[in-house]
Design an enzyme around this catalytic site. Structure first.
Site, mmCIF file in Angstrom:
data_model
loop_
_atom_site.group_PDB
_atom_site.id
_atom_site.type_symbol
_atom_site.label_atom_id
_atom_site.label_comp_id
_atom_site.label_asym_id
_atom_site.label_seq_id
_atom_site.Cartn_x
_atom_site.Cartn_y
_atom_site.Cartn_z
ATOM 1 N N LYS A 104 3.829 -4.924 -2.823
ATOM 2 C CA LYS A 104 2.634 -4.442 -3.559
ATOM 3 C C LYS A 104 2.891 -4.038 -4.693
ATOM 4 C CE LYS A 104 -2.137 -2.473 -3.653
ATOM 5 N NZ LYS A 104 -3.383 -1.786 -2.952
ATOM 6 N N HIS A 106 0.787 -3.569 -7.743
ATOM 7 C CA HIS A 106 -0.296 -2.343 -8.377
ATOM 8 C C HIS A 106 -1.361 -2.194 -6.911
ATOM 9 C CE1 HIS A 106 -2.942 -5.487 -6.112
ATOM 10 N NE2 HIS A 106 -3.496 -4.773 -5.493
#
Length: 230
Positions: A104, A106
């Site tokens: 991921k 963000h």
């Protein structure tokens, strides 16, 4: 056999997780039994499952470790419910950690869910079942890339006790030899047979003479060289 092991075997059958018949495995083998941990779906089932794992971990490894790591995807709920059970049964606070399939970029960035791994952490890996050891081949580098952690072992629910794709040893024995840490299960397939053979459950014999014969034939062909079956 410890009483909780017998309870766990019956629990697998009652939860429709352990089935007998004829099944084609991912490896292409025709197996007379099949285990699907994805069939644990209710709150009470997951609570009991965590307790069985917690007891087996306590008896096998003790509780002197810091993190329970559940590989994505099936290992995620296993790690969560077992951490809860360890806290409730033994008063020991173990941190939970899992990996994402994709990193991921963000918000809560990175490849990990749950706790961050720290240098010196003692990590126990938890899975449903290991047939080939491929998931461990993917999991160990993830853990070691995140921190200088010590992997103390692996706990799965069922040791199928059959040879792997690349050797005559069982998958758990291959893991011990390759990575240098212990690999254990709540129960073995031998214990399952001993517990269920010719035993009525709700008035029905699940593991009949014919199924026992099919299991014996299966292990003549696929049984691990380091495990005596039957």
């Amino acid at each position: 056999m410890e009483s909780y092991k017998e309870e766990f075997i019956n629990f697998m059958v009652d939860s429709n997780v352990l089935k007998f018949g004829e099944f084609t495995l991912k490896s292409g083998r025709k197996s007379p039994f099949f285990m699907n941990a994805g069939a644990y779906v209710t709150g009470s089932q997951l609570r009991k499952l965590g307790e069985y794992y917690a007891r087996a971990i306590h008896d096998t490894y003790g509780l002197e470790f810091d993190v329970l790591f559940g590989p994505a995807y099936k290992g995620i709920p296993l790690a969560v419910v077992t951490c809860v059970a360890i806290s409730e049964l033994y008063g020991r606070e173990i941190r939970y950690c899992s990996n994402r399939k994709e990193i991921k970029d963000h918000g809560d960035k990175g490849i990990l869910l749950g706790t961050k791994l720290r240098d010196g952490d003692r990590v126990l890996i938890i899975e449903d079942v290991t047939t080939s050891g491929k998931s461990i081949e993917e999991t160990v580098p993830i853990i070691r890339e995140q921190a200088d952690a010590d992997i103390v072992g692996l706990m799965v629910s069922l040791n199928r006790q059959e040879k792997g794709q690349d050797s005559d040893m069982s998958a758990l024995s291959e893991i011990r030899e390759r990575y240098g840490f212990e690999a254990n299960a709540i129960v073995t397939m031998q214990e399952v047979v001993e517990c269920l053979y010719n035993k009525p459950i709700d008035g029905e014999v699940i593991l009949t003479k014919d199924i026992k014969k099919a299991i014996d034939e299966y292990y003549k062909e696929y049984g691990a060289a380091d495990v005596k079956f039957g």
